[in-house]
Enzyme design. Structure first.
Site, short mmCIF file in Angstrom:
data_model
loop_
_atom_site.label_atom_id
_atom_site.label_comp_id
_atom_site.label_asym_id
_atom_site.label_seq_id
_atom_site.Cartn_x
_atom_site.Cartn_y
_atom_site.Cartn_z
CG LEU A 33 -1.85 -1.22 1.33
CD1 LEU A 33 -2.70 -1.12 2.60
CD2 LEU A 33 -2.73 -1.36 0.10
N GLY A 36 -1.75 6.58 -2.26
CA GLY A 36 -2.89 6.51 -3.19
C GLY A 36 -3.98 5.59 -2.66
CG HIS A 37 -3.22 1.35 -2.28
ND1 HIS A 37 -1.87 1.15 -2.40
CD2 HIS A 37 -3.80 0.68 -3.31
CE1 HIS A 37 -1.62 0.38 -3.44
NE2 HIS A 37 -2.77 0.08 -4.02
N GLY A 166 -9.57 3.61 -7.91
CA GLY A 166 -8.74 4.77 -8.25
C GLY A 166 -8.87 5.13 -9.72
CE LYS A 168 -0.88 4.23 -11.89
NZ LYS A 168 -0.91 2.82 -11.75
CG ASP A 169 -5.44 0.98 -12.10
OD1 ASP A 169 -4.58 0.46 -12.81
OD2 ASP A 169 -5.23 1.30 -10.91
CB SER A 204 2.31 2.57 -9.33
OG SER A 204 2.40 1.20 -9.67
CB SER A 205 2.38 -1.64 -5.73
OG SER A 205 1.19 -1.26 -5.08
NE ARG A 206 2.93 -4.42 -12.08
CZ ARG A 206 1.62 -4.69 -12.17
NH1 ARG A 206 0.75 -3.71 -12.24
NH2 ARG A 206 1.19 -5.93 -12.22
P1 AMP Z 1 -3.75 -1.99 -6.88
O1 AMP Z 1 -3.30 -2.38 -5.51
O2 AMP Z 1 -2.67 -1.46 -7.74
O3 AMP Z 1 -4.59 -3.05 -7.53
O4 AMP Z 1 -4.73 -0.76 -6.66
C1 AMP Z 1 -5.83 -0.84 -5.82
C2 AMP Z 1 -6.70 0.38 -6.02
O5 AMP Z 1 -5.94 1.55 -5.74
C3 AMP Z 1 -7.20 0.54 -7.46
O6 AMP Z 1 -8.54 0.99 -7.45
C4 AMP Z 1 -6.27 1.56 -8.03
O7 AMP Z 1 -6.83 2.31 -9.09
C5 AMP Z 1 -6.03 2.45 -6.82
N1 AMP Z 1 -4.78 3.21 -6.96
C6 AMP Z 1 -3.57 2.73 -7.33
N2 AMP Z 1 -2.68 3.74 -7.41
C7 AMP Z 1 -3.34 4.88 -7.10
C8 AMP Z 1 -2.98 6.25 -7.02
N3 AMP Z 1 -1.73 6.67 -7.29
N4 AMP Z 1 -3.92 7.15 -6.66
C9 AMP Z 1 -5.19 6.75 -6.40
N5 AMP Z 1 -5.60 5.46 -6.45
C10 AMP Z 1 -4.69 4.54 -6.80
#
Ligand code: AMP
Length: 299
Positions: A33, A36-37, A166, A168-169, A204-206
């Site tokens: 996390l 953003g999360h 988010g 973001k996606d 981003s986690s990446r």
């Molecule tokens: P993930 O863990 O990457 O699958 O992301 C989980 C949720 O967090 C998804 O709804 C993403 O769109 C959101 N998310 C990821 N990065 C961000 C960010 N930088 N700002 C806002 N939300 C984000």
């Protein structure tokens, strides 16, 4: 804060909350996390109120990764995630196991199972058939099938009134909204803005993969958005093909960057446009070294 791993326990809890009339907010994540999360958690709390409950799910979903993608290497740090969730006032962290989500997967290997290796005990998928075909869907076959399937499962397990995703996606959030409308899930979908680092790189986690000089090169995603925005501000309307060529050129200036796609489209239908103007959405994906990053913005 409670950590729940068992599916039966999660469903029991969710039913109890429902009977007690408590609003349930869900933030689905793959963990590792970042701020953003946590901004989504805050949004979920606002939406559910002080008597509501906020659930963060942490699950690296094997079905949304392709065979040559980073499933086994995807960063995982549950201890840190639990602390961040506790500090953010999360009520429950739901960490389902592969064996329960997809029976038999994850038993002997942490490699994602392939189509031909799917166990007889799992063969039902949720597939969105229009919005999933372009952009991420074109580059990552079966990705969105994995996403819609796991999110539908999470909705059944957590019974949320509200779920936060988010921007973001963007394509993912749009597909989830369509799935919820098409399948009558009784859940309100909220889409929260993208949180960025100081230099504009979307969190981003990446981003953890970006070592050495790669991190600086990753700002080309944000630069591309800025250049597109400046162009539209100045010229009002601009051919998408020319704008794509300009973005490609910008990306190619970075030695380790390779453009996967750049697209200009309507933010709701995701249909490509030939003329870019104010309100058009831009999305792009590129590799920085071996790391694939995505970003998007309204122009
Ligand atoms: P993930 O863990 O990457 O699958 O992301 C989980 C949720 O967090 C998804 O709804 C993403 O769109 C959101 N998310 C990821 N990065 C961000 C960010 N930088 N700002 C806002 N939300 C984000």
């Amino acid at each position: 804060m409670q950590r729940v791993a068992s599916i039966a326990a999660m469903q029991r809890l969710a039913r109890q909350w429902q009977r007690a009339g408590r609003r349930i907010g869900l933030v689905p994540t793959m963990g590792c996390l970042h701020a953003g999360h946590l901004s989504l958690v805050k949004r979920a709390r606002q939406a559910t109120g002080k008597d509501g409950v906020v659930v963060v799910s942490i699950y690296v979903n094997p079905t949304q990764f392709g065979p040559n993608e980073d499933f086994s290497k995807y960063p995982r740090d549950l201890k840190r995630d639990l602390k961040l969730c506790r500090d953010a006032g999360v009520d429950v962290v739901f960490t389902p196991r592969d064996q329960e989500m997809y029976p038999r997967w994850g038993e002997a290997t942490d490699e994602p199972a392939r189509e031909d290796a799917h166990p007889a005990s799992f063969s039902t998928y949720v597939v969105e058939e229009k919005l999933s075909r372009t952009m991420e869907g074109a580059s990552r076959p079966d990705h969105f099938r994995g996403v819609t399937t796991v999110v539908a499962k999470l909705f059944h397990l957590v019974l949320p009134d509200v779920a936060v995703f988010g921007a973001k996606d963007w394509q993912q959030a749009t597909i989830i909204r369509r799935m919820v409308a098409d399948l009558n899930f009784p859940v309100r979908i909220l889409v929260a803005p993208t949180l960025r680092e100081r230099d504009g790189l979307a969190m981003s986690s990446r981003n953890k993969y970006l070592t050495g000089g790669l991190r600086a090169q990753a700002t080309v995603l944000w630069c591309s958005i800025q250049v597109a925005r400046a162009t539209i501000k100045k010229l009002k309307i601009f051919p998408a093909a020319k704008m794509k060529a300009a973005v490609k050129k910008l990306v190619e200036c970075e030695p380790d960057a390779r453009l996967d796609y750049v697209e200009f489209f309507d933010p709701d239908t995701l249909l490509p446009v030939s003329k870019v103007k104010r309100g058009t959405h831009l999305a792009l994906a590129l590799f920085i070294g071996k790391t694939r990053l995505i970003d998007n913005a309204r122009l």
